[in-house]
Motif scaffolding. Structure first.
Motif, PDB file in Angstrom:
ATOM      1  N   VAL A   1      30.200  -0.252  12.051  1.00  0.00           N
ATOM      2  CA  VAL A   1      30.263  -0.296  13.511  1.00  0.00           C
ATOM      3  C   VAL A   1      30.679  -1.692  13.981  1.00  0.00           C
ATOM      4  O   VAL A   1      31.585  -1.843  14.810  1.00  0.00           O
ATOM      5  CB  VAL A   1      28.902   0.093  14.138  1.00  0.00           C
ATOM      6  CG1 VAL A   1      28.864  -0.299  15.620  1.00  0.00           C
ATOM      7  CG2 VAL A   1      28.647   1.579  13.998  1.00  0.00           C
ATOM      8  N   VAL A   2      30.017  -2.713  13.444  1.00  0.00           N
ATOM      9  CA  VAL A   2      30.304  -4.087  13.874  1.00  0.00           C
ATOM     10  C   VAL A   2      31.711  -4.491  13.458  1.00  0.00           C
ATOM     11  O   VAL A   2      32.439  -5.137  14.224  1.00  0.00           O
ATOM     12  CB  VAL A   2      29.243  -5.053  13.311  1.00  0.00           C
ATOM     13  CG1 VAL A   2      29.512  -6.480  13.778  1.00  0.00           C
ATOM     14  CG2 VAL A   2      27.841  -4.618  13.763  1.00  0.00           C
ATOM     15  N   GLU A   3      32.122  -4.108  12.247  1.00  0.00           N
ATOM     16  CA  GLU A   3      33.496  -4.408  11.811  1.00  0.00           C
ATOM     17  C   GLU A   3      34.503  -3.617  12.634  1.00  0.00           C
ATOM     18  O   GLU A   3      35.575  -4.133  12.984  1.00  0.00           O
ATOM     19  CB  GLU A   3      33.646  -4.076  10.330  1.00  0.00           C
ATOM     20  CG  GLU A   3      32.948  -5.061   9.406  1.00  0.00           C
ATOM     21  CD  GLU A   3      33.104  -4.716   7.942  1.00  0.00           C
ATOM     22  OE1 GLU A   3      32.923  -5.602   7.102  1.00  0.00           O
ATOM     23  OE2 GLU A   3      33.396  -3.532   7.630  1.00  0.00           O
ATOM     24  N   GLY A   4      34.154  -2.378  12.981  1.00  0.00           N
ATOM     25  CA  GLY A   4      35.047  -1.557  13.783  1.00  0.00           C
ATOM     26  C   GLY A   4      35.278  -2.123  15.175  1.00  0.00           C
ATOM     27  O   GLY A   4      36.304  -1.852  15.804  1.00  0.00           O
ATOM     28  N   ALA A   5      34.321  -2.930  15.647  1.00  0.00           N
ATOM     29  CA  ALA A   5      34.457  -3.577  16.960  1.00  0.00           C
ATOM     30  C   ALA A   5      35.291  -4.848  16.873  1.00  0.00           C
ATOM     31  O   ALA A   5      35.577  -5.458  17.905  1.00  0.00           O
ATOM     32  CB  ALA A   5      33.080  -3.900  17.523  1.00  0.00           C
ATOM     33  N   GLY A   6      35.662  -5.267  15.661  1.00  0.00           N
ATOM     34  CA  GLY A   6      36.553  -6.416  15.513  1.00  0.00           C
ATOM     35  C   GLY A   6      35.931  -7.667  14.932  1.00  0.00           C
ATOM     36  O   GLY A   6      36.567  -8.720  14.901  1.00  0.00           O
ATOM     37  N   PHE A   7      34.704  -7.579  14.428  1.00  0.00           N
ATOM     38  CA  PHE A   7      34.037  -8.739  13.843  1.00  0.00           C
ATOM     39  C   PHE A   7      34.239  -8.794  12.328  1.00  0.00           C
ATOM     40  O   PHE A   7      34.472  -7.765  11.676  1.00  0.00           O
ATOM     41  CB  PHE A   7      32.529  -8.684  14.098  1.00  0.00           C
ATOM     42  CG  PHE A   7      32.116  -9.051  15.488  1.00  0.00           C
ATOM     43  CD1 PHE A   7      32.105 -10.380  15.904  1.00  0.00           C
ATOM     44  CD2 PHE A   7      31.701  -8.073  16.390  1.00  0.00           C
ATOM     45  CE1 PHE A   7      31.698 -10.726  17.180  1.00  0.00           C
ATOM     46  CE2 PHE A   7      31.291  -8.411  17.670  1.00  0.00           C
ATOM     47  CZ  PHE A   7      31.293  -9.743  18.070  1.00  0.00           C
ATOM     48  N   GLU A   8      34.095  -9.983  11.773  1.00  0.00           N
ATOM     49  CA  GLU A   8      33.921 -10.159  10.341  1.00  0.00           C
ATOM     50  C   GLU A   8      32.420 -10.284  10.095  1.00  0.00           C
ATOM     51  O   GLU A   8      31.792 -11.244  10.534  1.00  0.00           O
ATOM     52  CB  GLU A   8      34.631 -11.422   9.845  1.00  0.00           C
ATOM     53  CG  GLU A   8      34.443 -11.689   8.360  1.00  0.00           C
ATOM     54  CD  GLU A   8      35.123 -12.961   7.902  1.00  0.00           C
ATOM     55  OE1 GLU A   8      34.633 -13.570   6.930  1.00  0.00           O
ATOM     56  OE2 GLU A   8      36.138 -13.364   8.520  1.00  0.00           O
ATOM     57  N   VAL A   9      31.830  -9.296   9.432  1.00  0.00           N
ATOM     58  CA  VAL A   9      30.384  -9.280   9.211  1.00  0.00           C
ATOM     59  C   VAL A   9      30.040 -10.185   8.031  1.00  0.00           C
ATOM     60  O   VAL A   9      30.491  -9.959   6.909  1.00  0.00           O
ATOM     61  CB  VAL A   9      29.873  -7.848   8.955  1.00  0.00           C
ATOM     62  CG1 VAL A   9      28.375  -7.856   8.656  1.00  0.00           C
ATOM     63  CG2 VAL A   9      30.157  -6.973  10.169  1.00  0.00           C
TER      64      VAL A   9
ATOM     65  N   ILE B   1      31.363   6.455  16.983  1.00  0.00           N
ATOM     66  CA  ILE B   1      32.458   6.046  17.870  1.00  0.00           C
ATOM     67  C   ILE B   1      31.908   5.397  19.140  1.00  0.00           C
ATOM     68  O   ILE B   1      32.426   4.378  19.613  1.00  0.00           O
ATOM     69  CB  ILE B   1      33.354   7.249  18.222  1.00  0.00           C
ATOM     70  CG1 ILE B   1      33.965   7.860  16.951  1.00  0.00           C
ATOM     71  CG2 ILE B   1      34.454   6.826  19.192  1.00  0.00           C
ATOM     72  CD1 ILE B   1      34.785   6.889  16.127  1.00  0.00           C
ATOM     73  N   GLY B   2      30.841   5.989  19.685  1.00  0.00           N
ATOM     74  CA  GLY B   2      30.235   5.422  20.889  1.00  0.00           C
ATOM     75  C   GLY B   2      29.685   4.035  20.643  1.00  0.00           C
ATOM     76  O   GLY B   2      29.810   3.141  21.492  1.00  0.00           O
TER      77      GLY B   2
ATOM     78  N   VAL C   1      21.922   5.304  18.686  1.00  0.00           N
ATOM     79  CA  VAL C   1      21.083   5.158  17.500  1.00  0.00           C
ATOM     80  C   VAL C   1      19.814   5.975  17.707  1.00  0.00           C
ATOM     81  O   VAL C   1      19.242   5.986  18.800  1.00  0.00           O
ATOM     82  CB  VAL C   1      20.727   3.668  17.250  1.00  0.00           C
ATOM     83  CG1 VAL C   1      19.743   3.539  16.098  1.00  0.00           C
ATOM     84  CG2 VAL C   1      21.991   2.855  16.963  1.00  0.00           C
ATOM     85  N   LYS C   2      19.363   6.657  16.668  1.00  0.00           N
ATOM     86  CA  LYS C   2      18.132   7.440  16.726  1.00  0.00           C
ATOM     87  C   LYS C   2      17.298   7.140  15.487  1.00  0.00           C
ATOM     88  O   LYS C   2      17.789   7.271  14.363  1.00  0.00           O
ATOM     89  CB  LYS C   2      18.445   8.933  16.803  1.00  0.00           C
ATOM     90  CG  LYS C   2      17.202   9.828  16.903  1.00  0.00           C
ATOM     91  CD  LYS C   2      17.603  11.279  17.047  1.00  0.00           C
ATOM     92  CE  LYS C   2      16.394  12.194  17.059  1.00  0.00           C
ATOM     93  NZ  LYS C   2      15.486  11.927  18.188  1.00  0.00           N
ATOM     94  N   ASP C   3      16.054   6.705  15.722  1.00  0.00           N
ATOM     95  CA  ASP C   3      15.147   6.372  14.618  1.00  0.00           C
ATOM     96  C   ASP C   3      15.783   5.410  13.624  1.00  0.00           C
ATOM     97  O   ASP C   3      15.629   5.538  12.409  1.00  0.00           O
ATOM     98  CB  ASP C   3      14.687   7.639  13.887  1.00  0.00           C
ATOM     99  CG  ASP C   3      13.849   8.536  14.779  1.00  0.00           C
ATOM    100  OD1 ASP C   3      13.331   8.037  15.789  1.00  0.00           O
ATOM    101  OD2 ASP C   3      13.728   9.730  14.463  1.00  0.00           O
ATOM    102  N   GLY C   4      16.527   4.420  14.161  1.00  0.00           N
ATOM    103  CA  GLY C   4      17.119   3.402  13.310  1.00  0.00           C
ATOM    104  C   GLY C   4      18.419   3.800  12.647  1.00  0.00           C
ATOM    105  O   GLY C   4      18.997   3.014  11.888  1.00  0.00           O
TER     106      GLY C   4
END
Length: 285
Positions: free
Chosen positions: A124-132, A81-82, A72-75
């Motif tokens: 990003v959070v959903e891509g990691a497997g969470f339900e946001v 992917i990282g 992340v840069k400046d928010g």
């Protein structure tokens, strides 16, 4: 100028906050594995650190993890992917510790960036497997832990300084400007003639804080000037510091001197916003 009264005020106002942080610091080393009907996760994608905080059904910390990252840069997410890889790895690690799947998560963004980056953070959070189940601004998340009714919450992260003015417990003004821990590291790198990555490590060591504080004073004073400019139109009586950069010991004294306002911070300001994000999580509809 404000030190003695500030300490008393901080001890009383930060009682809930400091207890929550202490408990979280403990469970990052020794998770609580007693079963819970539901787990609430907060994911904080910071410029310097990604932090994951997990609470049980009673909103008590049970596990957590944090990792230095440059996604992340400046928010704004610059390595999509990282970021997914790191968040997924943290999720899997904590799931193994707790012996259960983590389903629900909340996330947050710097103020003023919702239209630009809220989709990326959520993806990003959903891509990691969470339900946001919630995406909120960082100052609102922080105040879920601080419980401030009036004053300015200043979140100094790795890349930006976010400011939120609160009146009667409601956020009435937000702003975000590019100045933060990255700029601190650049100053140290130049002053000590060391590579940027080494300066980052040097800055994070509390044993070096007394030495580097005078070196960093000009950039801290710049942060103070940013704060003053944004709160000038409001009757702000107190400033509350959060964010990983505010772990720098003595930083609050310089800001208090420059702003002429009592300036306080909890015992570990790095974990305020992630815990607030987790507190703002909810079950899926």
């Amino acid at each position: 100028m404000f030190e003695r009264s500030d300490m008393k005020l901080a001890n009383s106002e930060f009682s809930y906050c400091n207890t929550l942080i202490e408990n979280f610091e403990t469970v990052t080393q020794k998770p609580i594995t007693a079963p819970s009907a539901v787990y609430y996760t907060g994911v904080d994608l910071g410029t310097a650190y990604i932090v994951m905080a997990v609470l049980d059904e009673h909103f008590r910390p049970v596990a957590g993890a944090y990792e230095f990252a440059n996604v992340v840069k400046d928010g704004m997410v610059v390595d999509y992917i990282g970021a997914i890889h790191i968040v997924r790895k943290m999720k899997q690690k904590i799931e193994k510790q707790l012996g259960t799947e983590l389903v629900y998560a909340a996330a947050a963004l710097p103020p003023g960036t919702f239209e630009l980056d809220s989709g990326a953070i959520k993806n990003v959070v959903e891509g990691a497997g969470f339900e946001v189940t919630n995406v909120l601004d960082e100052p609102t998340a922080a105040n879920a832990v601080l419980k401030i009714r009036d004053g300015a919450i200043v979140d100094v992260g790795g890349g930006t300084t976010g400011i939120a003015v609160l009146k009667d417990g409601n956020v009435v003004y937000v702003a975000d400007e590019p100045t933060g821990g990255t700029h601190f590291s650049l100053v140290i790198s130049g002053a000590y003639k060391m590579p940027f990555d080494e300066a980052e490590i040097y800055k994070r060591n509390p044993e070096n804080h007394k030495e580097i504080l005078p070196v960093l004073q000009p950039v801290i004073e710049k942060v103070a000037s940013i704060i003053l400019r944004h709160i000038r139109a409001y009757d702000v009586k107190e400033i509350y510091l959060v964010g990983g950069t505010c772990c720098l010991q003595g930083m609050e004294k310089i800001i208090a001197k420059q702003t002429r306002l009592p300036t306080m911070k909890p015992q570990n300001p790095m974990f305020v916003t992630p815990l607030g994000i987790a507190l703002s999580c909810k079950q899926g509809e």
